[in-house]
Design an enzyme around this catalytic site. Structure first.
Site, PDB file in Angstrom:
ATOM      1  N   ASP A 142      41.501   3.985  14.915  1.00 24.78           N
ATOM      2  CA  ASP A 142      42.627   4.872  15.254  1.00 24.78           C
ATOM      3  C   ASP A 142      42.767   6.091  14.335  1.00 24.78           C
ATOM      4  OD1 ASP A 142      43.102   2.934  17.129  1.00 24.78           O
ATOM      5  OD2 ASP A 142      44.808   2.045  16.095  1.00 24.78           O
ATOM      6  N   ARG A 184      31.047  13.312  32.923  1.00 27.57           N
ATOM      7  CA  ARG A 184      30.883  14.709  33.339  1.00 27.57           C
ATOM      8  C   ARG A 184      29.789  14.839  34.416  1.00 27.57           C
ATOM      9  NH1 ARG A 184      32.241  19.367  31.332  1.00 27.57           N
ATOM     10  NH2 ARG A 184      33.053  18.383  29.455  1.00 27.57           N
ATOM     11  N   GLU A 243      46.037   6.826  24.796  1.00 26.68           N
ATOM     12  CA  GLU A 243      46.779   5.687  25.382  1.00 26.68           C
ATOM     13  C   GLU A 243      48.268   5.759  25.053  1.00 26.68           C
ATOM     14  OE1 GLU A 243      45.655   1.779  23.973  1.00 26.68           O
ATOM     15  OE2 GLU A 243      45.664   2.367  21.873  1.00 26.68           O
TER      16      GLU A 243
END
Ligand code: F6P
Length: 318
Positions: free
Chosen positions: A127, A154, A222
């Site tokens: 994180d 992509r 998130e």
């Protein structure tokens, strides 16, 4: 001195190189290294073993942690923390190195105030959200996993003229999403740290599609919590068929990058050297230098993403 290492909370790539350095440098310093298996849960249950060179062999390139980790509910209760301390005491372990994130450092703070144990905290979480510290072990590997996923998404997004929304981990911290958006050339990036404006995003995208854009990539942390809403929104407001991909736990895996291996080496070296001088604290990395911070200070502050990165991100949130 007998010194033990444990991993706590979400695993991250870089933990195994850290364990290897811990074992080898402990021997060099004349310490007796121990391994605590399964994090705080293992410390409570006495799942502790003396380390030898075979534990350090063949692990530097492996993701996760060979000694396991856990999130422990029992550790919130004094009776189990006492049990954990007694397990250390019975083995004669005087110092503890903990690889972990915010939750682990909070637990370590409580534990070290209750019991006489020297400790070294090593920031390790994908994180990258430890206060007063620029880098946590595992972040670079996670960013490379995300970069790889974005490049692949992509390919299909551009073939189909679709919008692709990619959700990254990071709890309340948008570092993974922001750096991934900038390094993957995303058109939209939504993170908790930056206020976003869907109407200005709409205006910008409609103009760009008129002027030749074929597809788009949106990276959403998130912690923002609107990944699936954004898919509907893109279809309704921009008129582009879209798909959402929640990357999830793939971000926690993978062979540690060179950067994570080197950072593990350095973090652990500084931590052990401080323990050898009888100094406890959390090892931090800022502006190219390692240092030591008081665990109270770390726990009281909040991680801040660099202002320059936030500035770059604003363009992708408006
Ligand atoms: O803290 C690391 C992390 O991977 C977060 O990014 C994520 O929100 C959480 O852990 C997931 O936790 P778990 O592995 O317990 O589902």
């Amino acid at each position: 001195m007998k010194v033990a290492i444990m991993c706590s909370g979400g695993d991250s790539s870089g933990m195994n190189p850290a364990i290897k350095r811990f074992i080898e440098y402990s021997f060099e310093l004349g310490f007796k290294p121990y391994l605590i298996y399964d994090g705080l849960e293992g410390m409570i249950d006495g799942n502790i073993k003396k380390a030898d060179y075979s534990d350090a062999a063949g692990i530097i390139f492996r993701g996760g942690t060979i000694i396991g980790s856990s999130r422990s509910k029992r550790f919130y209760e004094y009776e189990y923390r006492k049990k954990a301390y007694e397990n250390l005491k019975n083995k004669g372990i005087e110092a503890l190195m903990v690889l972990g994130g915010n939750g682990s450092f909070k637990a370590l703070d409580v534990f070290s105030k209750e019991f006489p144990v020297l400790y070294s905290g090593i920031p390790a979480t994908i994180d990258n959200d430890i206060a007063l510290n620029e880098y946590t072990l595992g972040t670079d590997t996670a960013l490379n996993v995300i970069r790889h996923a974005c490049d692949e998404i992509r390919d299909t997004s551009s073939s189909f003229r679709r919008g692709s929304i990619i959700e990254t981990m990071g709890r309340e911290c948008g570092y993974l999403a922001l750096v991934s958006a900038l390094s993957s050339g995303a058109e939209i990036c939504l993170v908790p740290e930056i206020e976003f404006n869907l109407s200005s995003i709409k205006k910008r995208l409609i103009k760009e599609f008129k002027e030749g854009r074929r597809y788009l990539i949106a990276i959403v942390a998130e912690g923002v919590g609107i990944t699936h809403y954004l898919k509907e929104w893109l279809e309704r407001e921009i008129g582009i068929e879209s798909r959402a991909t929640v990357l999830g736990h793939v971000q926690r895996g993978g062979s540690p990058t060179v950067f994570d291996r080197l950072m593990a080496y350095e973090f652990v070296t500084i931590g052990l050297e401080n323990l050898s001088k009888g100094i406890s604290g959390v090892v931090v990395y800022n502006n190219g230098n390692f240092g030591l911070k008081d665990i109270d200070e770390i726990n009281a502050a909040k991680y801040q993403i660099k202002p320059m990165l936030l500035k770059f991100g604003e363009r992708l949130a408006n």
